[in-house]
Design a protein around this motif. Sequence first.
Motif, PDB file in Angstrom:
ATOM      1  N   ALA A  71       0.818  -1.206   0.000  1.00  0.00           N
ATOM      2  CA  ALA A  71       0.000   0.000   0.000  1.00  0.00           C
ATOM      3  C   ALA A  71       0.850   1.252   0.000  1.00  0.00           C
TER       4      ALA A  71
ATOM      5  N   THR B 270       2.330   2.404  -3.671  1.00  0.00           N
ATOM      6  CA  THR B 270       1.489   2.744  -4.810  1.00  0.00           C
ATOM      7  C   THR B 270       0.931   4.145  -4.646  1.00  0.00           C
TER       8      THR B 270
ATOM      9  N   TYR C 228      -9.414  -3.219   1.228  1.00  0.00           N
ATOM     10  CA  TYR C 228      -8.526  -3.220   0.072  1.00  0.00           C
ATOM     11  C   TYR C 228      -9.273  -2.722  -1.158  1.00  0.00           C
TER      12      TYR C 228
ATOM     13  N   ASP D 221      -6.121  -1.397  -8.139  1.00  0.00           N
ATOM     14  CA  ASP D 221      -5.719  -0.291  -9.002  1.00  0.00           C
ATOM     15  C   ASP D 221      -6.522  -0.289 -10.300  1.00  0.00           C
TER      16      ASP D 221
ATOM     17  N   LYS E  83      -4.619  -3.647  -3.070  1.00  0.00           N
ATOM     18  CA  LYS E  83      -3.826  -2.674  -2.329  1.00  0.00           C
ATOM     19  C   LYS E  83      -4.571  -2.300  -1.054  1.00  0.00           C
TER      20      LYS E  83
END
Length: 434
Positions: free
Chosen positions: A14, A17, A131, A134, A156
């Motif tokens: 996490a 990104t 979560y 993307d 993520k």
Amino acid sequence: MLVRSLLAAAIVGALTTSSVAKPVVEMELAVMGGQGPEFPKLPAAADDDAGNAATITLIDGRRDPNGAGVGVLNDGELASAADAPQSNFFLSPEVDGGRLLITLDEPRDVKSVRTYSRHPGGRGPQRYALYVRDSVDEAAQDELATDPADENSGWKLLTEVDTRKLGTSPNGTAVAIKAGDGDDSLGRHRYLLMAIEKVEPDDMFGQTFYSEIDIDDGQQHDPPPGRSTLEIEGGYAIEFDTTQTPQLTPWVDKVLKPICAEWYPKIVAMFPSEGYEAPRRFTITFRAGMRGVAYTAGTSVVCAGPWFEGNLEGEAAGAVVHELVHVVQQFRRGRARTPSWVVEGLADYLRWFCYEPQEKRPRVNFDRANFDDSYRTTGAFFDYLARTHGAEIMTKLNDRARRGEYTEQTWEDLTGKSVEDLWLEYVQSERQQN
């Protein structure tokens, strides 16, 4: 599954990104208002949010059959009572955690995610990790079910939630996850994943009672076609879901709903127990790819769409009446588990000999049949017992089974005879009449 270990592994991903917005987590305890639980700062549960049209799937862990299915999580309502298992989704005590996949109807600009729990004690606090992916491209189910701890899973970590520091409330808790640092969005997403943990790892029954999940994209949404709630006499509510089988919606609305409205209260009255309250809210879902006819798990009735579509003019409505009996029964395990022939025989007794017209009642082939053949044969046998020993014998039999106290001695207690002798009497009586 140890969700805590997953979180530690996912935090690294996490932080590396830039596509996942940094969120702010707000939490508060509910207070009791005139219309039920209220939250001083956070919005009430919504029935017009983007989550209303989402598909929620349990992809890891096991649901507790004493609770409701995932359909209650986006129906726009909180449980009406402080301790109402049938109106909340929660995991089985046999698992340490689970993962809920939330699939939006299309990629949406998510402003906030709100979760609500409803329990007066240790099942009220919320513990989970949220979560996001993307990519907003459609993904296969096996890809979405990948362990989020896997760096190549595509998931993520957005944030972790733990409301235990707030203490407990007799009315529940609410959590709002929204963008921080001046952002007005958590990003554009199609898929979200909730990795749920027990409230207290050492507490076997420490599973949170989740009542609602809202996904706010800043727009108002109509309820998805195929989902509706029927409020009926006695304060009962039945949620119908034909989203996978829209061709059945007219039949459900015109035929099935009036039958359920009439017969569910009748079944409740027919099968009472001291100190027992039948489920006040349950779901009836029709699935497109399901085989068989129907089954009931706790407060969830699941029906096979293909079979029902082919039997709308025949046994379709009666099959649901049979399942309504199982919703009311809610048998528990005691010293001995009630045999399935008793469970199904009671349901078919009510279906064929109380609900169905006389000309449709099944005929028993006594050359091959036995009392424990279940379903129609046992239902016909129970009808004979109700006619010769009084209809209350079925009420008493169901009560014994619900309390987990059914044994072979039950028949001696209720009639003074063994079940084998009662069956022989039934066979002789029917043969004499024919």
